[in-house]
Design an enzyme around this catalytic site. Structure first.
Site, PDB file in Angstrom:
ATOM      1  N   GLY A   7       0.798  -1.193  -0.007  1.00  5.30           N
ATOM      2  CA  GLY A   7      -0.055   0.082   0.290  1.00  5.30           C
ATOM      3  C   GLY A   7       0.966   1.357  -0.055  1.00  5.30           C
ATOM      4  CB  ALA A  16      -0.335   4.506   6.607  1.00  5.23           C
ATOM      5  NE  ARG A  62     -16.769  13.703   9.223  1.00  8.10           N
ATOM      6  CZ  ARG A  62     -15.572  13.280   8.768  1.00  8.10           C
ATOM      7  NH1 ARG A  62     -15.084  12.520   8.781  1.00  8.10           N
ATOM      8  NH2 ARG A  62     -14.798  14.406   8.204  1.00  8.10           N
ATOM      9  NE  ARG A  84     -11.557   8.984   9.862  1.00 12.90           N
ATOM     10  CZ  ARG A  84     -11.469  10.281   8.949  1.00 12.90           C
ATOM     11  NH1 ARG A  84     -11.014  11.301   9.303  1.00 12.90           N
ATOM     12  NH2 ARG A  84     -12.382  10.409   7.931  1.00 12.90           N
TER      13      ARG A  84
END
Lengths: 251, 645, 288
Positions: B41, B45, B338, B442
């Site tokens: 990936g 990150a 949210r 989050r």
């Protein structure tokens, strides 16, 4: 809406390509261009033929993955958008749409409309960075940067690396792409120390990879989905001239 | 059986990370060259981890699913990145960022990890500035901040509406530098197919070259999974088309535990679905809720008329509009977190007040334009308005925008300890791919922070600690039996999928999966629906393995095959998600169980029974996974009910 | 593929630099040409030509100029080939990107201009270099003076037989000079060939040089030539419309504060210079 699509099909880099014609009907004008291709592909799968390969990812115009040459325009006939942001309402009903891959020597075709754009990464690897390693750096506010310069750097930095500038240029030149990075980093104090060597290395790599020469037609600027300006190229030329003439750092 | 040991260092919360760094084991430079690390990936990150590890001197191989690291979906983050710099002198501190993140996550995150995140947040900003990230600045030349949901201070750093892009390009440039230096090798257009364990340690991966279908083997001393979240299980999400949870599922099936799969964040301000053919949803920045007012018609017949096109929203009088967020949450109004905003929109639409095709509410800038003028609104949101107009073909200055919630981020992921190591030794997970520091929800501008914190400032330390023991472990050949078997299994799986030659296209099955998940494991969940979902998913799995149609071959570029392989993994992931959602009999953060609500209809958390991380262990094909619990102990923070009224 | 081993930007700067030198020369040339518009029987024009043909500094510049022309053309051709090779497979649909016409067709306008340049060299420059024979003019006054000097010598008996014969031939030729070779003012003999000049003025007459005034009058009285000439200058205008802005861009002179000025200079130059040149045939054809 109904369309006739003429799409470039090519099994792999070495195969001989050809245009194939497809009819597609009952497309909503709110449908995006790539969704239209999804619909075509689903119908092709239903007919047991191989779907058309095309690069795409974020579908919101920021990743730079999609890129089709549609009716003579990279990213299609609308302004300041990527292919994924193009909607079918921009076309006329019953229109014939010709879809081609990006064409340039450094962008070999992988399959159908998918091309290999790693050449752009190779240019960045030559010096499109500030050579800092992780850690051991001063506070973010240690060096003030004038707002207008930060803003200009941001404008240059908004390049998404889609390659539309290369696709649009009659010479397949990557000057806009390269200059956007060179300009961004030379505007910022962090990028300054390396700016002379950076511009020379990146330009040399660009030439080596087989991109054409810039003839200032500004087709790149006209087709850039992020509206990056050709003033970046002027700035890079200036940097280049300075590096060659006034510095001892030659490559 | 592996026990869940979070390996959190002892001592005061603020001392833990410092102590860890002071006492961890190191690898000397000559030995670093002998140690290989695989990073899967290339988002924030992955790129930042690979660049940092490469700069330290390790041999890094990084695998990218697209043609370039710059395509990773981190690039689409708009708003910003949090850091406790307190440049604004508004009382921010590491402690406050820590507290806000824990509270925003509805008290379901591990204290020590979150504190460390807050602690290193400041270094991220410095690092990015040094890389040449053009953060917004004020006229003094100093870094500018904006405020974001869930915080009372201005701590969000931003670069126009493209913060994610700029941070990713920063990490990408650091990575490019290492590639040039030869410490990192880049393999593009590769997708991970399996994890290879040797002596119960992660020692390599199997990949598929997406350009020519070749199956390749790679060995290393440690593997880092940085493959992002699994929001695409819902088919329609704000995730990119290539985002998938496949790599995480492969690790899960090889023995890594999967934590909190049910925690999914639904973002309230997305452009609504407009047709069956739609491939993804577009997010409109949360910042729009600063000036926009959310409403639906008060009378159900008005909503009906709008849906049928007989009435325009601008024709509805002020007193016939229901500003339901302002009505229900007078204190926070349109700026509630949210999850709450999303649920409220769904509630109205389910009650029959939805507009558009029935699944949309209005976000109206009329009052804001009257108050501030069109120019001011243009200055603040011009690019978002333009984006909306491009997609919907409606001028948002004249008509209210239509929005609807959509799947955005997955808080769950591979279980990791304090060192970000999974239950498989040598297998690390970072960014959205791990179960992260965000608990059950989050906060805005925290995903970028976490990805970069892990990559730049955590993994280089914790992985070194792990690798210091491996200096005597020689490089292993990819010809060994373990690799042989893994490759064989991958090839068999691919052959099996391609030879089914059924009737159902991958897209149609994917849509079906998305439909089941959104209906039964979506925003509002209940035991009845979840129990329905589980057999539906196993039916779907059977349907896939008996009736999927994948055309083309395995030896050339074949996107249909890629999608099919991912779909097979997503169906398995969906089953764990449903099971996890069913076991968690409380409402917290992104997980909302309709049975567990307060009298006022708000989410009701159950700290007594569910203050733990639900960690799932794979038990083999056709077997039910088992759940382990990692109890969350709050030593330094007082657990409270979230209140936004 | 790289045909010349220099960085692309270096090549582009070289092309621009040589182009810039040509740009500086054009107004000088125009200035001389505009002398044709003066009703002075070509006096100014002849003087200017004489100066350009004989001054040593000009001669140095002439070499630089010719080198610039050649290098400008050679680099442009090589770059065009390189650029052509950068896209081996062309698009089926021609680009519909909106760009300035001038910039798109630089090489085509360049080729047209180069072709004209060849014609122009045949007509004038090679004549000056004495590679091609041009037309000459002899001033009667001067011939007279020279003739009388010789006659004086003859009287003194200083001429040998051969020289005497020559003088006779000269005398006969002058007395029989046709009406068409006499210009209206009776001052000069015009449209002479090199042979005729020698005949009229004698072998040892050194001051004769090709008469570009007569030659240009001749050419412009040819309608086809004039039309081609005007057409070429329209094409040159197109070429120039891109040239100055492009040079500025190539050398990095792109600045929001000064772009307007650069644009103004570039556009005025690209319009005024070709108009100036095209004015001459138009004047000769329609006004004079």
């Amino acid at each position: 809406m109904d369309f006739t699509l003429k799409i470039w099909r090519q099994e792999n880099a070495n195969a001989k390509g050809r245009f194939e014609t497809y009819k597609i009907n009952d497309i909503s004008p709110d449908c995006s261009f790539l969704e239209m291709l999804d619909i075509l592909n689903e119908s092709l799968v239903n007919k047991l033929s191989h779907p058309v390969c095309f690069d795409n990812d974020c579908r919101e115009g920021i990743c730079g993955m999609c890129g089709l040459y549609i009716n003579g325009h990279p990213h299609g006939p609308d302004q300041a958008i990527t292919t994924c942001q193009l909607h079918m309402r921009k076309f006329k009903d019953k229109e014939t749409i010709v879809i081609e891959p990006w064409r340039a020597k450094p962008f070999p075709i992988i399959r159908d409309l998918v091309v290999d754009r790693t050449a752009l990464d190779k240019i960045i690897q030559e010096g499109g960075y500030v050579s800092v390693t992780t850690g051991g750096i001063p506070d973010g506010n240690a060096i003030p940067i004038p707002k207008y310069k930060a803003d200009q750097a941001m404008d240059s930095a908004s390049c998404i690396g889609c390659g539309a500038c290369v696709a649009a240029c009659k010479n397949a030149s990557a000057m806009l792409f390269v200059s956007a990075k060179v300009t961004q980093l030379s505007l910022l104090p962090q990028g300054k120390p390396e700016s002379s060597i950076r511009v020379q290395k990146m330009v040399a790599k660009m030439d080596e990879l087989g991109f054409g020469n810039c003839t200032n037609t500004y087709a790149c600027e006209a087709e850039c989905p992020k509206e990056i300006k050709c003033s970046n190229i002027a700035k890079m030329n200036r940097e280049f001239l300075f590096a060659k003439v006034c510095t001892e750092e030659n490559i | 059986m592996t026990t869940l040991n979070s390996k959190t260092p002892e001592g005061e919360l603020s001392e833990k990370w410092t102590k860890y760094k002071a006492s961890q084991k190191l690898v000397n430079p000559a030995n670093k060259r002998k140690l290989d690390v695989i990073v899967v990936g290339t988002g924030l990150a992955g790129s930042s981890a690979a660049a940092s590890l490469g700069a330290l001197g390790f041999n890094v191989k990084i695998f990218c699913i697209s043609d370039s690291p710059r395509r990773a979906h981190s690039i689409a983050a708009q708003g910003g990145i949090n850091a406790a710099k307190n440049y604004q002198n508004d009382g921010d501190s590491v402690e406050r960022l820590f507290y806000d993140t824990i509270k925003g996550g509805d008290y379901r995150a591990r204290e020590a990890n979150v504190y460390r995140l807050a602690e290193v947040s400041n270094s991220i900003i410095d690092q990015c500035v040094a890389q040449g990230v053009p953060f917004a600045r004020d006229y003094s030349g100093m870094l500018d901040n904006r405020s974001f949901g869930g915080a009372q201070v201005s701590r969000t750093f931003y670069a126009k509406g493209q913060t994610g892009q700029q941070l990713l390009l920063g990490a990408y440039s650091a990575l490019s530098k290492e590639i040039k230096a030869g410490t990192v090798k880049m393999y593009e257009r590769r997708e991970m197919m399996d994890l290879v364990l040797v002596d119960n340690q992660a020692r390599g991966i199997i990949t598929r070259n997406l350009q020519n279908g070749e199956i390749e083997r790679w060995s290393a001393h440690a593997v880092v999974i940085a493959t992002g979240g699994y929001g695409n299980v819902y088919f329609l999400s704000t995730n990119a088309m290539n985002c998938n949870g496949s790599a995480a599922i492969q690790c899960y099936k090889r023995g890594a535990y999967f934590a909190n799969p049910c925690y999914v964040q639904i973002h309230p301000t997305c452009i609504p679905v407009h047709g069956e053919y739609q491939s993804k949803l577009t997010l409109m920045s949360e910042s729009l809720r600063n000036d926009g007012r959310i409403w639906v018609p008060k009378k159900i017949e008005d909503a009906q008329a709008i849906r049928e096109g007989r009435l325009k929203p601008t024709e509805i009088a002020e007193q016939d509009r229901d500003y339901y967020l302002e009505r229900r949450y007078p204190a926070f109004g349109n700026l509630v977190p949210r999850d709450i905003a999303s649920r409220a929109a769904k509630e109205r639409c389910d009650a029959g007040y939805g507009v558009g095709a029935g699944f949309a509410v209005y976000l109206d800038f009329k009052t804001a334009i009257e108050r501030l003028g069109r120019d001011k609104i243009h200055e603040r949101y011009g690019n978002l308005f333009q984006m909306y107009e491009k997609i919907v073909d409606v001028d948002p200055y004249e008509n209210p925008m239509m929005i609807y919630p959509a799947v955005h981020y997955t808080m769950g992921g591979l279980w990791v300890d304090y060192e970000l190591q999974t239950t498989i030794p040598g297998l690390f997970a970072t960014g959205e791919a791990n179960f992260s520091d965000h608990g059950a929800n989050r906060l805005g501008a925290s995903a970028l922070m976490q990805g970069l914190a892990d990559g730049y400032f955590v993994l280089p330390y914790t992985m070194q600690n792990f690798l210091s023991d491996k200096i005597h472990q020689p490089r292993i050949s990819v010809e060994s039996q373990e690799f042989e078997n893994a490759e064989k299994a991958v090839k068999e799986k691919i052959e099996k999928i391609i030879s089914i030659k059924g009737e159902k296209t991958v897209d149609s099955l994917q849509r079906e999966l998305g439909h089941i998940m959104w209906e039964y494991v979506g925003m509002g969940r209940n035991a009845e629906n979840l129990k329905k979902a589980i057999p539906l998913l196993s039916d779907l799995r059977k349907k896939f393995w008996s009736n999927v149609r994948v055309v083309g071959d395995t030896t050339s570029m074949n996107p249909e095959l890629e999608k099919a392989i991912r779909l097979a993994d997503h169906i398995e992931l969906a089953e764990v998600m449903a099971k996890d959602a069913l076991q968690r009999e409380e409402s917290c953060g992104g997980h909302y169980r309709e049975e567990f609500v307060t009298e006022e209809g708000e989410a009701k958390r159950d700290d007594e029974n569910f203050k733990f991380v639900g960690v799932w262990e794979y038990k083999g094909e056709g077997q039910d996974p088992i759940m382990h619990k990692e109890e969350l102990n709050y030593e330094f923070i007082k657990v409270q009910q979230r209140n936004y009224k | 593929m790289k045909l010349i081993q220099f960085a692309s930007i270096t090549k582009k700067m070289a092309l621009a630099a040589f182009g810039l030198f040509l740009l500086l020369f054009l107004p000088v040339h125009l200035g001389i040409n505009l002398c044709l518009l003066r009703e002075d029987g070509g006096e100014w024009y002849r003087n200017a030509s004489h100066f350009m043909g004989t001054n040593y500094i000009v001669k140095v510049f002439e070499i630089v100029l010719m080198a610039s022309v050649l290098l400008h053309i050679i680099i442009a051709i090589l770059l065009t080939i390189e650029n052509f090779l950068a896209r081996p497979v062309k698009y089926k649909v021609k680009s519909k990107t909106k760009t300035k016409t001038g910039s798109k067709y630089m090489i085509i306008t360049g080729v047209v201009i180069a072709c004209f340049l060849v014609l122009h060299f045949i007509n004038f420059y090679f004549v000056k270099l004495d590679l091609i024979e041009g037309k000459y003019t002899a001033e009667i006054e001067k011939i007279d003076k020279h003739f009388q000097q010789k006659a004086l010598k003859l009287q003194k008996g200083e001429l040998n037989e051969k020289e005497q014969a020559q003088l006779m031939a000269q005398y006969q030729a002058i007395s029989q000079v046709s009406q068409e070779k006499m210009d209206m003012s009776q001052k000069n003999l015009v449209n002479l060939s090199k042979e005729e000049v020698k005949l009229y003025c004698g072998e040892d007459f050194e001051e004769y040089e090709p008469d570009f005034y007569v030659m240009s009058q001749d050419l412009f009285s040819n309608r086809l030539y004039s039309i081609i000439y005007i057409f070429v200058f329209v094409i040159l205008g197109l070429h120039l419309s891109h040239a100055i802005k492009s040079i500025a861009q190539t050398f990095g002179l792109n600045h929001n504060k000064y772009n307007y000025a650069i644009e103004l200079v570039a556009n005025s130059y690209a319009i005024l210079i070709p108009i100036g040149f095209a004015l001459i045939p138009i004047w000769i054809m329609y006004i004079k």
